[in-house]
Design a protein around this motif. Sequence first.
Motif, PDB file in Angstrom:
ATOM      1  N   LEU A 266      -5.432   1.963  -6.264  1.00  0.00           N
ATOM      2  CA  LEU A 266      -5.165   0.455  -5.856  1.00  0.00           C
ATOM      3  C   LEU A 266      -3.940   0.322  -5.156  1.00  0.00           C
ATOM      4  O   LEU A 266      -3.404  -0.472  -4.252  1.00  0.00           O
ATOM      5  CB  LEU A 266      -4.873  -0.404  -7.006  1.00  0.00           C
ATOM      6  CG  LEU A 266      -6.292  -0.687  -7.845  1.00  0.00           C
ATOM      7  CD1 LEU A 266      -5.913  -1.486  -9.284  1.00  0.00           C
ATOM      8  CD2 LEU A 266      -7.516  -1.486  -7.094  1.00  0.00           C
ATOM      9  N   ILE A 267      -2.868   1.196  -5.550  1.00  0.00           N
ATOM     10  CA  ILE A 267      -1.678   1.193  -4.999  1.00  0.00           C
ATOM     11  C   ILE A 267      -1.587   1.678  -3.373  1.00  0.00           C
ATOM     12  O   ILE A 267      -0.925   1.072  -2.508  1.00  0.00           O
ATOM     13  CB  ILE A 267      -0.570   2.205  -5.624  1.00  0.00           C
ATOM     14  CG1 ILE A 267      -0.174   1.794  -7.083  1.00  0.00           C
ATOM     15  CG2 ILE A 267       0.657   2.543  -4.666  1.00  0.00           C
ATOM     16  CD1 ILE A 267       0.727   2.634  -7.880  1.00  0.00           C
ATOM     17  N   VAL A 268      -2.406   2.537  -3.051  1.00  0.00           N
ATOM     18  CA  VAL A 268      -2.809   2.940  -1.659  1.00  0.00           C
ATOM     19  C   VAL A 268      -3.526   1.858  -1.154  1.00  0.00           C
ATOM     20  O   VAL A 268      -3.341   1.459   0.230  1.00  0.00           O
ATOM     21  CB  VAL A 268      -3.421   4.346  -1.491  1.00  0.00           C
ATOM     22  CG1 VAL A 268      -3.782   4.696  -0.218  1.00  0.00           C
ATOM     23  CG2 VAL A 268      -2.601   5.417  -2.210  1.00  0.00           C
ATOM     24  N   MET A 269      -4.661   1.278  -1.519  1.00  0.00           N
ATOM     25  CA  MET A 269      -5.428   0.449  -0.987  1.00  0.00           C
ATOM     26  C   MET A 269      -4.708  -0.880  -0.458  1.00  0.00           C
ATOM     27  O   MET A 269      -4.852  -1.446   0.573  1.00  0.00           O
ATOM     28  CB  MET A 269      -6.454  -0.082  -2.076  1.00  0.00           C
ATOM     29  CG  MET A 269      -7.746   0.670  -1.896  1.00  0.00           C
ATOM     30  SD  MET A 269      -8.865   0.123  -3.121  1.00  0.00           S
ATOM     31  CE  MET A 269      -9.098  -1.494  -2.447  1.00  0.00           C
ATOM     32  N   ALA A 274      -2.817  -4.703   3.840  1.00  0.00           N
ATOM     33  CA  ALA A 274      -2.053  -5.637   4.323  1.00  0.00           C
ATOM     34  C   ALA A 274      -1.623  -5.206   5.908  1.00  0.00           C
ATOM     35  O   ALA A 274      -1.412  -5.838   6.974  1.00  0.00           O
ATOM     36  CB  ALA A 274      -0.650  -5.564   3.640  1.00  0.00           C
ATOM     37  N   ALA A 275      -1.799  -3.708   6.069  1.00  0.00           N
ATOM     38  CA  ALA A 275      -1.727  -3.227   7.617  1.00  0.00           C
ATOM     39  C   ALA A 275      -2.902  -3.496   8.501  1.00  0.00           C
ATOM     40  O   ALA A 275      -2.861  -3.170   9.633  1.00  0.00           O
ATOM     41  CB  ALA A 275      -1.480  -1.689   7.645  1.00  0.00           C
ATOM     42  N   SER A 290      -5.797 -14.486   1.262  1.00  0.00           N
ATOM     43  CA  SER A 290      -5.867 -12.858   1.111  1.00  0.00           C
ATOM     44  C   SER A 290      -4.865 -12.082   0.900  1.00  0.00           C
ATOM     45  O   SER A 290      -4.845 -11.190   0.075  1.00  0.00           O
ATOM     46  CB  SER A 290      -6.537 -12.388   2.468  1.00  0.00           C
ATOM     47  OG  SER A 290      -7.798 -13.054   2.713  1.00  0.00           O
ATOM     48  N   SER A 291      -3.638 -12.735   1.095  1.00  0.00           N
ATOM     49  CA  SER A 291      -2.400 -12.046   0.967  1.00  0.00           C
ATOM     50  C   SER A 291      -2.188 -12.248  -0.439  1.00  0.00           C
ATOM     51  O   SER A 291      -1.560 -11.099  -1.092  1.00  0.00           O
ATOM     52  CB  SER A 291      -1.141 -12.602   1.792  1.00  0.00           C
ATOM     53  OG  SER A 291      -1.102 -14.195   1.288  1.00  0.00           O
ATOM     54  N   VAL A 297      -3.539  -6.911  -6.072  1.00  0.00           N
ATOM     55  CA  VAL A 297      -4.137  -5.510  -6.151  1.00  0.00           C
ATOM     56  C   VAL A 297      -2.874  -4.603  -6.079  1.00  0.00           C
ATOM     57  O   VAL A 297      -2.839  -3.536  -7.009  1.00  0.00           O
ATOM     58  CB  VAL A 297      -4.769  -5.318  -4.832  1.00  0.00           C
ATOM     59  CG1 VAL A 297      -5.065  -3.786  -4.588  1.00  0.00           C
ATOM     60  CG2 VAL A 297      -6.121  -6.072  -4.715  1.00  0.00           C
ATOM     61  N   GLU A 298      -1.903  -4.980  -5.484  1.00  0.00           N
ATOM     62  CA  GLU A 298      -0.559  -3.906  -5.757  1.00  0.00           C
ATOM     63  C   GLU A 298      -0.078  -3.995  -6.979  1.00  0.00           C
ATOM     64  O   GLU A 298       0.280  -3.003  -7.719  1.00  0.00           O
ATOM     65  CB  GLU A 298       0.318  -4.173  -4.550  1.00  0.00           C
ATOM     66  CG  GLU A 298       1.446  -3.166  -4.311  1.00  0.00           C
ATOM     67  CD  GLU A 298       1.261  -1.901  -4.010  1.00  0.00           C
ATOM     68  OE1 GLU A 298       1.943  -1.124  -4.469  1.00  0.00           O
ATOM     69  OE2 GLU A 298       0.223  -2.015  -3.550  1.00  0.00           O
ATOM     70  N   PHE A 299       0.085  -5.115  -7.677  1.00  0.00           N
ATOM     71  CA  PHE A 299       0.720  -5.407  -8.861  1.00  0.00           C
ATOM     72  C   PHE A 299      -0.338  -4.781  -9.936  1.00  0.00           C
ATOM     73  O   PHE A 299       0.226  -3.997 -10.840  1.00  0.00           O
ATOM     74  CB  PHE A 299       0.754  -6.811  -9.191  1.00  0.00           C
ATOM     75  CG  PHE A 299       1.842  -7.471  -8.682  1.00  0.00           C
ATOM     76  CD1 PHE A 299       2.981  -6.641  -7.607  1.00  0.00           C
ATOM     77  CD2 PHE A 299       1.944  -8.920  -8.437  1.00  0.00           C
ATOM     78  CE1 PHE A 299       3.841  -7.283  -6.956  1.00  0.00           C
ATOM     79  CE2 PHE A 299       2.985  -9.403  -7.999  1.00  0.00           C
ATOM     80  CZ  PHE A 299       3.795  -8.861  -7.206  1.00  0.00           C
TER      81      PHE A 299
END
Length: 336
Positions: A266-269, A274-275, A290-291, A297-299
């Motif tokens: 998840l940290i990588v996704m 975002a990019a 979506s943001s 997802v990052e959290f």
Amino acid sequence: MSYAAVEGAWAVTGTAVQWKEHSTYAPWVQLLLAALALLAGGACLAGTRDLGPFGRVAVATALIVGLAVFVVGMNGLPIHFVTMATLSGVESATGLAQVLLNTAGAALLFLVWISYRRRLRGDCPRCGRRHTGAADGPLVHPAASRAPRRTRVVVYLLAGGLLPWAGAKTLWTLGGNALGVAGDDWQRMAVAGASGPSKAIASAGIDVTVLAAMVGVFLLLGLLYGWGQVFPRWTPFLSGRRVPRLLPLIPAWLTGIPLAMYGAVLIVMAPLMAAGVLPPVQPSPPFTTSSGITWVVEFGGLAFGGLGFALVAAARSYTARTRPVCAGALATAKSA
């Protein structure tokens, strides 16, 4: 052999075994897993004999490959754990059984691998020390101790990854708005999607997943401090007794490794989403952007990965601090 029998039966009967949402294992994959399980079982039996240089390489390779496959197969364990802990039911009984089979296989092969490495080094396969006499005598357990300061700092920093995720969920549960999610919408969804005790907890303004994370934090503290080795005063009928070593280690290892793997993904996704490297997830209620989903997802990655790696680090320290030794090893050390 039990694992191979189950996988073979599923493949022959065409039983659907879910490995992710809307996806099931192909029969040829199940047969391949059954063959791998038999190979790993043979390596376990061969590991007690000296088969020469080629045999040692073959046994080690079979154990490593089998262990790697089973560890990957237990990756869904945290999701099933959260589902059951929140009393939300089991989405796929065969999928849960598959994850549990992989977990059991990984745990057993890991123990065999440790014993095999010790035997190759000439150490006692039971306690890891080099001593005279048999390896089936009485064990001597070390005194209770806390983890080294460096380990405690690392575990605290990793566990801090829970804060953004738990903070956002707590804010929504209390009715606040954040990341494009309205607190009222989140509360309605949480209550509507819950059942039984889980609905009562959600109605009281408590997020059940945050509650489950607190159980993980409690386990972390027990692994770091002495009361995780000797039952403290506030445990009725058990105060002063030694905590069985595997009681905290089994849940720590079995949840820590899958959580760490899941969180790392998840940290990588999230940055890739975002990019624009990965397509963004289209928002669905209660999310409106979506943001917002990308941030969640990052959290989630920081929370699951942080707690998972923290459990692994704490369990590693606990394993080293509580490792018993054969009485023969102490006698050999004194005579030396």
